[in-house]
Scaffold this active site. Sequence first.
Site, PDB file in Angstrom:
ATOM      1  N   GLU A 219     -28.642  12.407 -34.296  1.00 28.40           N
ATOM      2  CA  GLU A 219     -29.231  12.713 -32.991  1.00 28.40           C
ATOM      3  C   GLU A 219     -30.337  13.724 -33.258  1.00 28.40           C
ATOM      4  O   GLU A 219     -30.084  14.904 -33.448  1.00 28.40           O
ATOM      5  CB  GLU A 219     -28.193  13.322 -32.037  1.00 28.40           C
ATOM      6  CG  GLU A 219     -28.776  13.499 -30.641  1.00 28.40           C
ATOM      7  CD  GLU A 219     -28.436  14.810 -29.958  1.00 28.40           C
ATOM      8  OE1 GLU A 219     -28.589  14.885 -28.727  1.00 28.40           O
ATOM      9  OE2 GLU A 219     -28.050  15.786 -30.627  1.00 28.40           O
TER      10      GLU A 219
ATOM     11  N   ASP B 124     -24.587  15.591 -34.255  1.00 34.27           N
ATOM     12  CA  ASP B 124     -25.112  16.274 -33.080  1.00 34.27           C
ATOM     13  C   ASP B 124     -26.243  17.233 -33.480  1.00 34.27           C
ATOM     14  O   ASP B 124     -26.115  17.961 -34.470  1.00 34.27           O
ATOM     15  CB  ASP B 124     -23.972  17.067 -32.418  1.00 34.27           C
ATOM     16  CG  ASP B 124     -24.372  17.663 -31.088  1.00 34.27           C
ATOM     17  OD1 ASP B 124     -24.757  16.894 -30.190  1.00 34.27           O
ATOM     18  OD2 ASP B 124     -24.286  18.901 -30.936  1.00 34.27           O
TER      19      ASP B 124
END
Length: 540
Positions: free
Chosen positions: A269, A210
């Site tokens: 990401e 993330d």
Amino acid sequence: MSSRPEPWWRSAVIYQVYVRSFADANGDGVGDLAGIRSRLDYLKELGVDAIWLNPFYPSPQADAGYDVADYRDVDARFGSLDDFDGLLRDCHRLGLRVIIDLVPNHTSSEHPWFRAALAAAPRTGERARYIFRDGRGPGGANAPNNWQSTFGGPAWTPVNGADGSPGQWYLHLFAPEQPDLDWTNPEVRTEFESILRFWLDRGVDGFRIDVAHGLAKDPAMPDLGRGFATSGPAKVGHPYWDQDEVHEVYRAWRRISDGYPGDRTFVAEAWVHAPEQLARYVRPDELHTAFNFGFLLAPWSARALRQAIDQSLGALGSVGAPATWVLSNHDVMRHVSRYGGGDVGVRRARAAALLMLALPGGAYVYQGEELGLPEVIDLPDEVRQDPAFFRTKGKHRGRDGCRVPLPWSGEAPPFGFGPPASKPWLPQPPDWSSLTVEHESIDKGSMLALYRRALQLRRELPGLGDGMLEWIEAPPEVLAFRRESGFVCVVNVGETPADPPAEVAGCEMVLTSAALTGKRLPAATSAWYYGRSKPSATNR
Ligand code: NOJ
């Protein structure tokens, strides 16, 4: 020389399971691990290679689990560690790999570390795990700089000293309940390396990282200058996105994952502007793959799509990494709606699916895209949960519209998402009865039938997945390319019918996203052709 088989992640189709919206076994309205376990046959039959689970860790859910209070456990609302182990076992038995979501940029404000930081004095070891700074101006009453939260409002929140007097400010690039960690602190690095090992030891096949571009901040903490945005793909020189120092973190992680058997993998990401910036995350000693947001963000235009494809393949190929292709996820408007909605959106989404699955590399399927679910745009304000909605006072509608629980069966909500009397955490549109798995499974013309067939062919036909792509000359609104095996994909992105290139004359057509008119591709239609004798594939 013995050649090692190509690692699975270079070609994998990975299905994103948004845990709270996939399947609810216990009837509390929120999806859970037991629900996923009960639906694995569906995923196997769909034909994906792996699943990626969004965060399921203990969390106050200020940002749907991206505010983690304990990185080594499962939130009771989703199940238990035993449930996780059981899910992993079941997946592996079915030949499905499992990727979990790692959230290293920030913890929850309920994490024991942050609680200890608040209880401690400024400039102590407890505070040093996060980014606390003195305020500016008289009495430190102003935030340390002008950085804004991705969800709206300032990225700094003031805290009081133990005696109630005004104290320091802490940084949160997302919600105030998500304080940013200080990755210059070796304690933070050691802790995350241990968390990685905890899950690798349990047998996970990989991690989705993330906010992979956010861990390092310019130590001078300068104001954000004009020309740099708070969110969206970050440009070079941004003071908190895509700083060089993030790469050392990933090199260390790669050394850890390489020590485990079985091709464990990382996917980043990283919302960065240029494909060359993205390529730096997937150099041979860093992460394995990265989401390709350039493709996701490209409008429905042959030029834009081709540019996104060329730039990705060029930049990622230059470091030896495969591309990944993604059309939707839990943070963006579902692509049926993004491409125009209604029949047009569905038609384009069907064509886009065949384009994505024919491109070299891996692909991500976000739960529900295989059913052609649209964005739910009319959720009432009182059911919304996305912090972006609240922090912008409704100016941004937020991401709840792409997170509505899946419709599995039946004629009315909860459509088999949970037991009959249960109430899904976000309401499902009553007209989703034609979009259930049950309904689409018997409709040969459904989006689900198209995905199943395309994934089956992707497995059967040689030369799909990782490898080369060669463009074939075609009219401006048509994309046509060949893969090394004799496979050809033609996409008419335009609004008028188009002839396929002469190239496909001797080929067999194996799949189309819509019926052709003779040999012509109507507007927004993709077709797959195969030029050599191939296994048992037939037209749809
Ligand atoms: C990206 C995640 O996909 C998104 O859902 C989340 O809000 C932010 N990172 C913050 O963790």
